[in-house]
Design a protein around this motif. Structure first.
Motif, PDB file in Angstrom:
ATOM      1  N   ILE A   1      -2.924  12.491  -0.332  1.00 12.04           N
ATOM      2  CA  ILE A   1      -2.626  11.078  -0.515  1.00 12.04           C
ATOM      3  C   ILE A   1      -3.949  10.332  -0.570  1.00 12.04           C
ATOM      4  O   ILE A   1      -4.646  10.211   0.427  1.00 12.04           O
ATOM      5  CB  ILE A   1      -1.762  10.539   0.647  1.00 12.04           C
ATOM      6  N   ASN A   2      -4.297   9.838  -1.745  1.00 10.36           N
ATOM      7  CA  ASN A   2      -5.625   9.241  -1.887  1.00 10.36           C
ATOM      8  C   ASN A   2      -5.614   7.719  -2.002  1.00 10.36           C
ATOM      9  O   ASN A   2      -6.667   7.102  -2.128  1.00 10.36           O
ATOM     10  CB  ASN A   2      -6.340   9.826  -3.113  1.00 10.36           C
ATOM     11  N   PHE A   3      -4.424   7.104  -1.984  1.00 13.18           N
ATOM     12  CA  PHE A   3      -4.334   5.646  -2.068  1.00 13.18           C
ATOM     13  C   PHE A   3      -5.135   5.102  -3.242  1.00 13.18           C
ATOM     14  O   PHE A   3      -5.802   4.078  -3.127  1.00 13.18           O
ATOM     15  CB  PHE A   3      -4.814   5.004  -0.758  1.00 13.18           C
ATOM     16  N   LYS A   4      -5.066   5.786  -4.375  1.00  9.32           N
ATOM     17  CA  LYS A   4      -5.929   5.416  -5.496  1.00  9.32           C
ATOM     18  C   LYS A   4      -5.656   4.005  -6.006  1.00  9.32           C
ATOM     19  O   LYS A   4      -6.591   3.273  -6.377  1.00  9.32           O
ATOM     20  CB  LYS A   4      -5.799   6.431  -6.629  1.00  9.32           C
ATOM     21  N   TYR A   5      -4.380   3.595  -6.047  1.00  8.34           N
ATOM     22  CA  TYR A   5      -4.079   2.250  -6.534  1.00  8.34           C
ATOM     23  C   TYR A   5      -4.557   1.184  -5.553  1.00  8.34           C
ATOM     24  O   TYR A   5      -5.062   0.131  -5.956  1.00  8.34           O
ATOM     25  CB  TYR A   5      -2.580   2.107  -6.792  1.00  8.34           C
ATOM     26  N   SER A   6      -4.406   1.457  -4.271  1.00  5.37           N
ATOM     27  CA  SER A   6      -4.883   0.510  -3.266  1.00  5.37           C
ATOM     28  C   SER A   6      -6.394   0.368  -3.329  1.00  5.37           C
ATOM     29  O   SER A   6      -6.934  -0.736  -3.195  1.00  5.37           O
ATOM     30  CB  SER A   6      -4.456   0.974  -1.868  1.00  5.37           C
ATOM     31  N   LYS A   7      -7.080   1.471  -3.550  1.00  4.62           N
ATOM     32  CA  LYS A   7      -8.536   1.417  -3.661  1.00  4.62           C
ATOM     33  C   LYS A   7      -8.969   0.621  -4.882  1.00  4.62           C
ATOM     34  O   LYS A   7      -9.967  -0.106  -4.847  1.00  4.62           O
ATOM     35  CB  LYS A   7      -9.108   2.832  -3.720  1.00  4.62           C
TER      36      LYS A   7
ATOM     37  N   ILE B   1       0.823  -1.211   0.000  1.00  2.00           N
ATOM     38  CA  ILE B   1       0.000   0.000   0.000  1.00  2.00           C
ATOM     39  C   ILE B   1       0.856   1.259   0.000  1.00  2.00           C
ATOM     40  O   ILE B   1       0.620   2.193  -0.768  1.00  2.00           O
ATOM     41  CB  ILE B   1      -0.950  -0.007   1.218  1.00  2.00           C
ATOM     42  N   THR B   2       1.874   1.295   0.858  1.00  2.00           N
ATOM     43  CA  THR B   2       2.671   2.514   0.981  1.00  2.00           C
ATOM     44  C   THR B   2       3.536   2.771  -0.244  1.00  2.00           C
ATOM     45  O   THR B   2       3.640   3.900  -0.710  1.00  2.00           O
ATOM     46  CB  THR B   2       3.561   2.455   2.236  1.00  2.00           C
ATOM     47  N   VAL B   3       4.137   1.726  -0.801  1.00  2.00           N
ATOM     48  CA  VAL B   3       4.990   1.922  -1.976  1.00  2.00           C
ATOM     49  C   VAL B   3       4.153   2.285  -3.197  1.00  2.00           C
ATOM     50  O   VAL B   3       4.507   3.188  -3.961  1.00  2.00           O
ATOM     51  CB  VAL B   3       5.834   0.665  -2.260  1.00  2.00           C
ATOM     52  N   SER B   4       3.022   1.605  -3.397  1.00  2.00           N
ATOM     53  CA  SER B   4       2.194   1.898  -4.565  1.00  2.00           C
ATOM     54  C   SER B   4       1.546   3.271  -4.479  1.00  2.00           C
ATOM     55  O   SER B   4       1.127   3.831  -5.495  1.00  2.00           O
ATOM     56  CB  SER B   4       1.109   0.827  -4.730  1.00  2.00           C
ATOM     57  N   SER B   5       1.478   3.835  -3.262  1.00  2.00           N
ATOM     58  CA  SER B   5       0.893   5.167  -3.085  1.00  2.00           C
ATOM     59  C   SER B   5       1.954   6.257  -3.022  1.00  2.00           C
ATOM     60  O   SER B   5       1.633   7.421  -2.816  1.00  2.00           O
ATOM     61  CB  SER B   5       0.058   5.211  -1.797  1.00  2.00           C
ATOM     62  N   ALA B   6       3.222   5.887  -3.192  1.00  2.00           N
ATOM     63  CA  ALA B   6       4.321   6.839  -3.020  1.00  2.00           C
ATOM     64  C   ALA B   6       4.254   7.994  -4.006  1.00  2.00           C
ATOM     65  O   ALA B   6       4.711   9.096  -3.711  1.00  2.00           O
ATOM     66  CB  ALA B   6       5.667   6.131  -3.144  1.00  2.00           C
ATOM     67  N   ASP B   7       3.666   7.763  -5.185  1.00  2.00           N
ATOM     68  CA  ASP B   7       3.645   8.836  -6.184  1.00  2.00           C
ATOM     69  C   ASP B   7       2.712   9.971  -5.806  1.00  2.00           C
ATOM     70  O   ASP B   7       2.731  11.036  -6.413  1.00  2.00           O
ATOM     71  CB  ASP B   7       3.233   8.284  -7.551  1.00  2.00           C
ATOM     72  N   THR B   8       1.870   9.750  -4.776  1.00  2.00           N
ATOM     73  CA  THR B   8       0.963  10.819  -4.343  1.00  2.00           C
ATOM     74  C   THR B   8       1.439  11.506  -3.077  1.00  2.00           C
ATOM     75  O   THR B   8       0.749  12.360  -2.535  1.00  2.00           O
ATOM     76  CB  THR B   8      -0.451  10.249  -4.088  1.00  2.00           C
ATOM     77  N   LEU B   9       2.621  11.106  -2.593  1.00  2.00           N
ATOM     78  CA  LEU B   9       3.118  11.681  -1.342  1.00  2.00           C
ATOM     79  C   LEU B   9       3.583  13.121  -1.525  1.00  2.00           C
ATOM     80  O   LEU B   9       4.223  13.470  -2.501  1.00  2.00           O
ATOM     81  CB  LEU B   9       4.288  10.855  -0.805  1.00  2.00           C
TER      82      LEU B   9
END
Length: 357
Positions: A218-224, A203-211
């Motif tokens: 940070i919307n965690f779009k890939y995790s969602k 979750i954290t690595v795949s969301s790194a581009d929104t940090l």
């Protein structure tokens, strides 16, 4: 962050500006024991919460954030009362568990807490929070009636949590043989914490581009995209070095043998994180990993590929896989249907008791 259990190390690292956005809730005695194990090590971002209906159970918690879910109410009242009272009371408790920073909540518990997990999942959805559950299931494969009672209760969880990862007690027995109670508990803890580590890292690595400095972006779009379909969840990670390191790592990442659902055939959505150290990954290695995963899913999956650098890997490569939207374990699906035929359970239907998502 590095957790050592039975001579194993499990690292969970949370970026500083994600601190408090992922909450791990230990529910009941088993869940609290897990988060105690985690909390007593250096914590770099995960927000731990101990929750139980029992004040006595909460006294064993090392976590400062404790929530008794039925304060001033009889321990059995919330579960034997009507649904409206349960939901109303839990809603009040849930507001104390989350805050404005909360984006994802991961519940760790035993399957006997399925009703409370379902209510927590419902509350999370109502507030737009992504919910996951990691549960352990003690189902004896030779006790058909036990399967028919327990599995439908777990099945109902899919309607409430976004993703459900199930660890099977008897797969631990298959791997390690007959264990005493303490040894079995250690192996269960290892499996749960390794699964949690894999999920959080992905979750954290795949969301790194929104940090960025402003955490609200940070919307965690890939995790969602991966975790929002109310389905089975698979989580695995492994590292390898030397010749054919990519093939070795992805093969091992798909072998967490203690999961009830360890076959990702027909998985709809997959998030793959590939990390390298001092020796950069190559395009060919990425291709090998992608091709192997597609071959295991039947070439029908949406794969989100993320990459990262971790100098601690040195010359190794690490593969982390998070998959959802796949079918049930064939053993359990067939076993229950055969049991109904042999024992002639005329009151039950195949549809009702087939364990599917």
């Amino acid at each position: 962050m590095c957790y050592k259990i039975a001579n194993k190390s499990v690292a969970i690292q949370i970026p500083e500006n994600m601190t408090g956005m992922i909450k791990v809730l230990g529910l009941g005695t088993f869940g609290i024991n897990i988060i105690n194990e985690l909390f007593l090590n250096d914590n770099t971002g995960l927000d731990f919460i101990a929750a139980s209906c029992s004040e006595t159970t909460l006294q064993s918690s090392a976590v400062p954030n404790n929530r008794q879910l039925n304060t001033n109410i009889s321990s059995f009242f919330p579960f034997r009362s009507n649904g409206t009272i349960k939901k109303q009371y839990l809603a009040e408790s849930f507001d104390k568990i989350i805050d404005d920073r909360t984006k994802i909540i991961i519940v760790i518990a035993e399957s006997k807490n399925s009703e409370m997990i379902a209510l927590l999942g419902r509350m999370a959805k109502s507030k737009g929070i992504l919910s996951m559950a990691i549960i352990t299931v003690p189902i004896d494969r030779n006790k058909i009636i036990e399967q028919m009672v327990t599995l439908p209760k777990i099945k109902r969880l899919y309607s409430y949590v976004n993703a459900l990862l199930i660890i099977d007690h008897f797969r631990i027995k298959d791997k390690y043989g007959i264990l005493n109670h303490d040894e079995k508990l250690v192996k269960l803890k290892e499996s749960v914490i390794e699964s949690l580590s894999s999920i959080v890292t992905n979750i954290t690595v795949s969301s790194a581009d929104t940090l960025c400095a402003n955490y609200s972006s940070i919307n965690f779009k890939y995790s969602k995209m991966v975790l929002s379909d109310n389905s089975n969840c698979f989580a695995g990670q492994a590292m390898a070095k030397g010749e054919n390191r990519a093939n070795k790592a992805v093969t091992e990442a798909l072998k967490p043998c203690c999961l009830l659902h360890s076959n990702i055939k027909s998985a709809k959505n997959i998030s793959v994180v590939i990390s390298s150290g001092t020796v950069d990954m190559t395009i060919e290695e990425v291709g090998v990993i992608n091709a192997y995963i597609q071959s295991k899913t039947g070439h029908c999956s949406n794969i989100i590929m993320s990459t990262s650098e971790d100098l601690n890997l040195n010359d190794a490569i690490a593969v982390n896989i998070l998959a959802t939207g796949f079918g049930v374990s064939t053993f359990y699906k067939i076993k229950i249907w055969i049991a109904m035929k042999i024992n002639n359970f005329s009151l039950f239907s195949k549809k009702e008791y087939t364990f599917i998502n």
